[in-house]
Design a protein around this motif. Structure first.
Motif, PDB file in Angstrom:
ATOM      1  N   GLU A 137       0.634  -1.256   0.099  1.00 29.41           N
ATOM      2  CA  GLU A 137      -0.009   0.001   0.045  1.00 29.41           C
ATOM      3  C   GLU A 137       0.962   1.266  -0.017  1.00 29.41           C
ATOM      4  O   GLU A 137       1.211   1.628   0.965  1.00 29.41           O
ATOM      5  CB  GLU A 137      -0.796   0.034   1.085  1.00 29.41           C
ATOM      6  CG  GLU A 137      -1.973   0.770   1.311  1.00 29.41           C
ATOM      7  CD  GLU A 137      -3.421   0.066   0.385  1.00 29.41           C
ATOM      8  OE1 GLU A 137      -3.770   0.913  -0.659  1.00 29.41           O
ATOM      9  OE2 GLU A 137      -3.517  -1.008   0.583  1.00 29.41           O
ATOM     10  N   ILE A 138       1.364   1.787  -1.215  1.00 28.28           N
ATOM     11  CA  ILE A 138       2.433   2.519  -1.452  1.00 28.28           C
ATOM     12  C   ILE A 138       2.232   4.077  -0.251  1.00 28.28           C
ATOM     13  O   ILE A 138       3.220   4.196   0.440  1.00 28.28           O
ATOM     14  CB  ILE A 138       2.589   3.192  -2.893  1.00 28.28           C
ATOM     15  CG1 ILE A 138       3.156   2.009  -3.615  1.00 28.28           C
ATOM     16  CG2 ILE A 138       3.409   4.181  -2.856  1.00 28.28           C
ATOM     17  CD1 ILE A 138       3.254   1.905  -5.000  1.00 28.28           C
ATOM     18  N   ALA A 186       8.440  -4.799  -0.501  1.00 29.44           N
ATOM     19  CA  ALA A 186       9.073  -4.774  -1.680  1.00 29.44           C
ATOM     20  C   ALA A 186      10.493  -3.765  -1.476  1.00 29.44           C
ATOM     21  O   ALA A 186      11.138  -3.160  -2.334  1.00 29.44           O
ATOM     22  CB  ALA A 186       8.338  -3.989  -2.971  1.00 29.44           C
ATOM     23  N   LEU A 187      10.743  -3.422  -0.203  1.00 24.21           N
ATOM     24  CA  LEU A 187      11.932  -2.584   0.084  1.00 24.21           C
ATOM     25  C   LEU A 187      13.027  -3.213   0.935  1.00 24.21           C
ATOM     26  O   LEU A 187      13.325  -2.693   1.967  1.00 24.21           O
ATOM     27  CB  LEU A 187      11.298  -1.044   0.708  1.00 24.21           C
ATOM     28  CG  LEU A 187      10.448  -0.598  -0.208  1.00 24.21           C
ATOM     29  CD1 LEU A 187       9.694   0.794   0.519  1.00 24.21           C
ATOM     30  CD2 LEU A 187      10.970   0.346  -1.423  1.00 24.21           C
ATOM     31  N   PRO A 188      13.451  -4.566   0.802  1.00 23.62           N
ATOM     32  CA  PRO A 188      14.579  -4.876   1.305  1.00 23.62           C
ATOM     33  C   PRO A 188      15.590  -4.323   1.797  1.00 23.62           C
ATOM     34  O   PRO A 188      16.122  -3.588   0.959  1.00 23.62           O
ATOM     35  CB  PRO A 188      14.609  -6.364   0.866  1.00 23.62           C
ATOM     36  CG  PRO A 188      14.399  -6.160  -0.632  1.00 23.62           C
ATOM     37  CD  PRO A 188      13.214  -5.001  -0.656  1.00 23.62           C
ATOM     38  N   ILE A 189      16.100  -4.317   3.071  1.00 21.00           N
ATOM     39  CA  ILE A 189      17.244  -3.273   3.377  1.00 21.00           C
ATOM     40  C   ILE A 189      18.460  -4.188   3.937  1.00 21.00           C
ATOM     41  O   ILE A 189      19.523  -3.307   4.230  1.00 21.00           O
ATOM     42  CB  ILE A 189      17.054  -2.111   4.471  1.00 21.00           C
ATOM     43  CG1 ILE A 189      17.680  -1.243   4.603  1.00 21.00           C
ATOM     44  CG2 ILE A 189      16.326  -2.903   5.826  1.00 21.00           C
ATOM     45  CD1 ILE A 189      17.205   0.053   5.557  1.00 21.00           C
ATOM     46  N   SER A 199       5.333   2.851  -8.481  1.00 21.57           N
ATOM     47  CA  SER A 199       6.321   2.230  -7.674  1.00 21.57           C
ATOM     48  C   SER A 199       6.708   3.274  -6.800  1.00 21.57           C
ATOM     49  O   SER A 199       5.983   4.129  -6.328  1.00 21.57           O
ATOM     50  CB  SER A 199       7.641   1.839  -8.326  1.00 21.57           C
ATOM     51  OG  SER A 199       8.498   0.860  -7.533  1.00 21.57           O
ATOM     52  N   ILE A 200       8.096   2.999  -6.049  1.00 23.86           N
ATOM     53  CA  ILE A 200       8.511   3.886  -4.994  1.00 23.86           C
ATOM     54  C   ILE A 200       9.938   4.549  -5.435  1.00 23.86           C
ATOM     55  O   ILE A 200      10.555   3.905  -6.131  1.00 23.86           O
ATOM     56  CB  ILE A 200       8.754   3.000  -3.752  1.00 23.86           C
ATOM     57  CG1 ILE A 200       7.143   2.810  -3.108  1.00 23.86           C
ATOM     58  CG2 ILE A 200       9.552   3.753  -2.641  1.00 23.86           C
ATOM     59  CD1 ILE A 200       7.189   1.781  -2.262  1.00 23.86           C
ATOM     60  N   ALA A 248       4.234   7.401   4.185  1.00 25.42           N
ATOM     61  CA  ALA A 248       4.007   7.908   5.404  1.00 25.42           C
ATOM     62  C   ALA A 248       5.026   7.207   6.600  1.00 25.42           C
ATOM     63  O   ALA A 248       5.286   7.662   7.917  1.00 25.42           O
ATOM     64  CB  ALA A 248       2.698   7.811   5.913  1.00 25.42           C
ATOM     65  N   ALA A 249       5.557   6.078   6.159  1.00 24.06           N
ATOM     66  CA  ALA A 249       6.310   5.422   7.435  1.00 24.06           C
ATOM     67  C   ALA A 249       7.996   6.054   7.317  1.00 24.06           C
ATOM     68  O   ALA A 249       8.523   5.623   8.385  1.00 24.06           O
ATOM     69  CB  ALA A 249       6.536   4.027   6.618  1.00 24.06           C
ATOM     70  N   CYS A 250       8.228   7.192   6.442  1.00 28.12           N
ATOM     71  CA  CYS A 250       9.531   7.546   6.337  1.00 28.12           C
ATOM     72  C   CYS A 250       9.536   8.786   7.565  1.00 28.12           C
ATOM     73  O   CYS A 250       9.023   9.611   7.172  1.00 28.12           O
ATOM     74  CB  CYS A 250      10.023   7.799   5.135  1.00 28.12           C
ATOM     75  SG  CYS A 250      11.820   8.409   5.144  1.00 28.12           S
ATOM     76  N   PRO A 251      10.410   8.600   8.311  1.00 25.62           N
ATOM     77  CA  PRO A 251      10.631   9.807   9.333  1.00 25.62           C
ATOM     78  C   PRO A 251      11.284  10.775   8.876  1.00 25.62           C
ATOM     79  O   PRO A 251      11.283  12.016   9.277  1.00 25.62           O
ATOM     80  CB  PRO A 251      11.493   9.251  10.481  1.00 25.62           C
ATOM     81  CG  PRO A 251      12.227   7.993  10.035  1.00 25.62           C
ATOM     82  CD  PRO A 251      11.236   7.652   8.808  1.00 25.62           C
TER      83      PRO A 251
END
Ligand code: SF4
Ligand code: SF4
Length: 381
Positions: free
Chosen positions: A223-224, A270-273, A250-251, A229-232
């Motif tokens: 849910e893009i 979809a954003l593995p770190i 996409s992102i 909104a997750a990013c500080p």
């Protein structure tokens, strides 16, 4: 193994369903002497490391023997705990808020026999199964998390580093010779499950590289707007990209704004770190939760990065030991690590411990960062 039904019927999943019953009532497992003297305790003493005595108004005395638990335990180990409880304490046993194990008895002789029995039990490889200690001004069990055992967002392991840190500080678990208790906690990512943000020494797993972006799946799996909104740091934004000849939603991530918290990955698969060389551990110190003498404190970052070095994490253990030893040699009685660092000044904390002060340690997160800088000429050269 062949399937064995518990009686649950998958054709009628709601039939015979029991729900909202909560945990068993807390006093249903009280040892009789605890139930009898509940709310009527007069005083207590620490008889020796790992052994407490509580005296009730009635004159009743109970002796508690505390031993370490590994927290992650097999049912075999728990059965062994139950066998010990059956043998010495009428089948009663409790776990502490730091995941140690306590056996309670009303006889000092039993407590001593129990202590010796617990200390004698070893795993095949030689480790103590239930070493007695964890009381008073020492180092009790580290509160820790899932790590590579079970979580998908860790930047380090949990049980591994905790084992090697406690191997290094084992004498402090069995003794009470520090100025005050030292609480060590570990979290394997900056979600900080547990107590790292409020511990004398907090170990937290960190990343050093921005997430990868799986354009093929971002719009299908995520849910893009939640990832945005997750990013500080507001580094995440929605975008359209050409992927295998098609335009896909996409992102995009501004890498110079990203500080690798991994929150967007928590929201979006979809954003593995995680990264083998990039990931490691930051050390924080000086937190506490009690109101004793000084207000509760957050722990503060003093080492920005230590590489993951499985399986013994030698740099990590050496650094933690250096911090503990310096604190033990310099702090006054009753001073928690944070009380000591604030009294002598953080510049002296770095001087005494020999830790290197780097620019990473200077807060740069939003308006409150300003209040962490020195608005005074008071400091020591
Ligand atoms: S601290 Fe992070 S990685 Fe560790 S258990 Fe919690 S969420 Fe998972
Ligand atoms: S890792 Fe953290 S800072 Fe970086 S883009 Fe994701 S949410 Fe933002």
């Amino acid at each position: 193994m062949a399937f064995i039904s518990s009686g649950y019927n998958p054709q009628k999943p709601m039939e015979g369903r029991i729900t909202d019953i909560g945990p068993q009532k807390y006093d249903s497992m009280f040892p009789p002497v605890i139930a009898k003297n509940f709310g009527k305790w007069l005083y207590h003493e620490i008889l020796e490391p790992g052994m407490l005595m509580h005296v009730a108004e009635s004159g009743d005395k109970v002796y508690t023997v505390r031993c370490a638990g590994t927290r992650t335990m097999s049912i075999t180990a728990i059965r062994e705990v139950c066998d010990i409880a059956d043998k010495y304490t009428g089948g009663y046993v409790r776990w502490t808020t730091r995941n140690n194990i306590e056996f309670i008895t009303d006889s000092l002789e039993t407590a001593k026999a129990l202590r010796d029995d617990l200390n004698s039990r070893k795993f095949e490889a030689g480790s103590n199964k239930f070493p007695v200690g964890g009381t008073g001004a020492g180092i009790s069990n580290p509160v820790h998390t899932q790590g590579w055992l079970h979580c998908h967002t860790p930047a380090t392991d949990s049980t591994g580093p905790v084992k090697v840190v406690m191997d290094t500080l084992f004498e402090e678990f069995k003794n009470m010779r520090l100025p005050a208790p030292v609480r060590i906690s570990l979290a394997c990512c900056i979600n900080m499950c547990g107590a790292v943000h409020c511990s004398d020494i907090g170990l937290v797993g960190i990343h050093r590289k921005p997430p990868m972006i799986d354009h093929k799946w971002a719009d299908k799996l995520c849910e893009i707007p939640l990832a945005v909104a997750a990013c500080p740091m507001a580094a995440v934004r929605p975008t359209k990209v050409d992927f295998e000849g098609k335009k896909v939603n996409s992102i995009a991530i501004k890498e110079d704004r990203c500080m690798y918290c991994g929150n967007c990955y928590t929201m979006c698969p979809a954003l593995p770190i995680a990264d083998k060389e990039g990931d490691g551990i930051a050390i924080m110190v000086g937190g506490k939760v009690s109101n004793r003498m000084t207000f509760p404190k957050f722990s503060k970052v003093v080492v920005a990065y230590i590489p993951n070095e499985p399986s013994r994490w030698p740099t990590l253990t050496a650094t933690v030991k250096k911090i503990v030893d310096t604190y033990a040699a310099n702090a006054r009685k009753y001073e928690r690590l944070g009380d000591w660092a604030e009294r002598v000044g953080w510049q002296d904390f770095f001087k005494l411990t020999g830790l290197t002060f780097t620019h990473h340690l200077i807060d740069d997160f939003r308006d409150p960062a300003y209040y962490t800088w020195r608005q005074s000429t008071q400091f020591k050269f």
